[in-house]
Design an enzyme around this catalytic site. Structure first.
Site, PDB file in Angstrom:
ATOM      1  N   PRO A  15     108.910  23.334  70.791  1.00  0.00           N
ATOM      2  CG  PRO A  15     109.101  21.290  71.906  1.00  0.00           C
ATOM      3  CD  PRO A  15     108.840  21.883  70.556  1.00  0.00           C
ATOM      4  CG  MET A  16     112.259  26.645  71.029  1.00  0.00           C
ATOM      5  SD  MET A  16     112.503  27.980  69.817  1.00  0.00           S
ATOM      6  CE  MET A  16     110.805  28.459  69.468  1.00  0.00           C
ATOM      7  CG  MET A  17     113.586  24.139  77.944  1.00  0.00           C
ATOM      8  SD  MET A  17     112.136  23.764  78.943  1.00  0.00           S
ATOM      9  CE  MET A  17     112.665  24.340  80.557  1.00  0.00           C
ATOM     10  CB  CYS A  98     116.289  18.386  75.962  1.00  0.00           C
ATOM     11  SG  CYS A  98     117.096  19.740  76.835  1.00  0.00           S
ATOM     12  CG  HIS A 169     116.992  18.979  66.310  1.00  0.00           C
ATOM     13  ND1 HIS A 169     117.051  19.911  67.320  1.00  0.00           N
ATOM     14  CD2 HIS A 169     117.875  19.407  65.379  1.00  0.00           C
ATOM     15  CE1 HIS A 169     117.923  20.858  66.998  1.00  0.00           C
ATOM     16  NE2 HIS A 169     118.434  20.562  65.827  1.00  0.00           N
ATOM     17  NE  ARG A 232     118.357  27.850  67.332  1.00  0.00           N
ATOM     18  CZ  ARG A 232     119.575  27.706  66.866  1.00  0.00           C
ATOM     19  NH1 ARG A 232     120.532  28.519  67.257  1.00  0.00           N
ATOM     20  NH2 ARG A 232     119.863  26.743  66.013  1.00  0.00           N
TER      21      ARG A 232
END
Length: 326
Positions: A15-17, A98, A169, A232
């Protein structure tokens, strides 16, 4: 609570904002039929108090797809999880990783690693509310809480709360002094700590995330843990997803142009709904990364995607740059 199919977690996209919206996920699914996809983080308050149910929109083609939630109120998270499950998501994931200031001020994200008991309460409430898997995404530590024992205690608490799948992570987070971008780059990666977690908790499905950029790295990690989550790298070089899919599942790799042609019906349907082309094509800019004509492909879509009336013809023009260069 239905038992998760653990093979579904071997490969996923983080999930990446501002990145993994529904357009991005549809595109990624064309590159990888099996990867598990995740939404951008949605706060429980936005769903429950704000009733922003539009945030749950997704297409059937995205499955398996997970909803990532941010929050720290067990009652509110349970209701948000219920809304997500009712919307059809295959998994509800709680963000405990996060490090942004905005997230901290709302008391969710990485700061919750300091409060494992509260996270456990949240997980229990969410599990009681839904039949789909409830998972947690965390860091290996925060700030000076940097001993393996801290991660070990956090993991034990998650298991006691019923967590079967933990996404880690492999960097700690600095809650003060580093920006979110710096938190993705400056704290050193410690893959061995995640491997150790898997060895000591073999019953737990452990998915590793952070700094993974090649097919070879994916395969090496899968020798140690149960799954790999790409971040990414999968966004900036999305064809990596097709390469990993081919390596793991012996699937033939699609031609890049064929992927775009399969995206065409989606683009045209979205344009008919009033979606601007730029909101879709910004996610495909890296498709020809490292290939002849990649710069021209990006330039045409970047410069033209926002113009009034921009449509499929612009994508075809961009595809032509690769043909000319090749």
């Amino acid at each position: 609570m239905q038992a998760p199919n653990l093979s579904d977690f071997q490969l996923s996209v983080a999930p990446m904002m501002d990145w993994t919206d529904r357009h991005c996920r549809y595109f990624h699914r064309l590159l990888s039929p099996r990867a598990r996809l995740y939404t951008e983080m949605v706060t429980s308050a936005a769903l429950v108090r704000g009733r922003q149910l539009r945030l749950l929109e997704h297409s059937q083609q995205e499955h398996p797809v997970a909803l990532q939630l941010g929050g720290s109120d067990p009652v509110e998270l349970a209701e948000a999880a219920r809304l997500g499950a009712e919307a059809g998501y295959d998994e509800i994931n709680l963000n405990v990783g996060c490090p942004s200031d905005r997230v901290q001020s709302g008391k969710f994200g990485a700061c919750l690693m300091r409060e494992p008991a509260l996270v456990g309460d949240c997980v229990r409430a969410m599990r009681d509310a839904v039949d789909v898997p409830v998972t947690v995404k965390c860091r290996i530590g925060v700030d000076d809480q940097d001993e393996y024992a801290d991660l070990q205690h956090f993991t034990e608490t998650m298991i006691a709360a019923g967590v079967e799948i933990l996404v880690v992570h492999a960097r700690k987070a600095w809650l003060q002094g580093l920006s979110p971008k710096e938190n993705r780059e400056i704290p050193p990666l410690d893959y061995e700590r995640v491997y150790r977690l898997k060895r000591e908790f073999p019953q737990l499905t452990v998915i590793i995330n952070g700094g993974i950029t090649t097919v070879e790295a994916v395969q090496a990690h899968l020798a140690q843990v149960d799954g790999v989550m790409l971040g990414r790298a999968a966004y900036h070089d999305p064809y990596l997803l097709a390469k990993v899919e081919a390596a793991l599942y012996d699937e033939p790799m699609p031609e890049r142009a064929d992927v775009l042609l399969r995206l065409r019906p989606y683009i045209e349907a979205e344009l008919a709904r009033g979606t601007a082309l730029k909101h879709i094509v910004r996610h495909v800019l890296g498709l020809y990364q490292g290939e002849p004509g990649a710069r021209g492909f990006r330039r045409i879509l970047s410069e033209g995607g926002h113009l009034p009336g921009a449509g499929w013809a612009l994508v075809e023009q961009a595809m032509g740059m690769h043909k000319v260069a090749a």
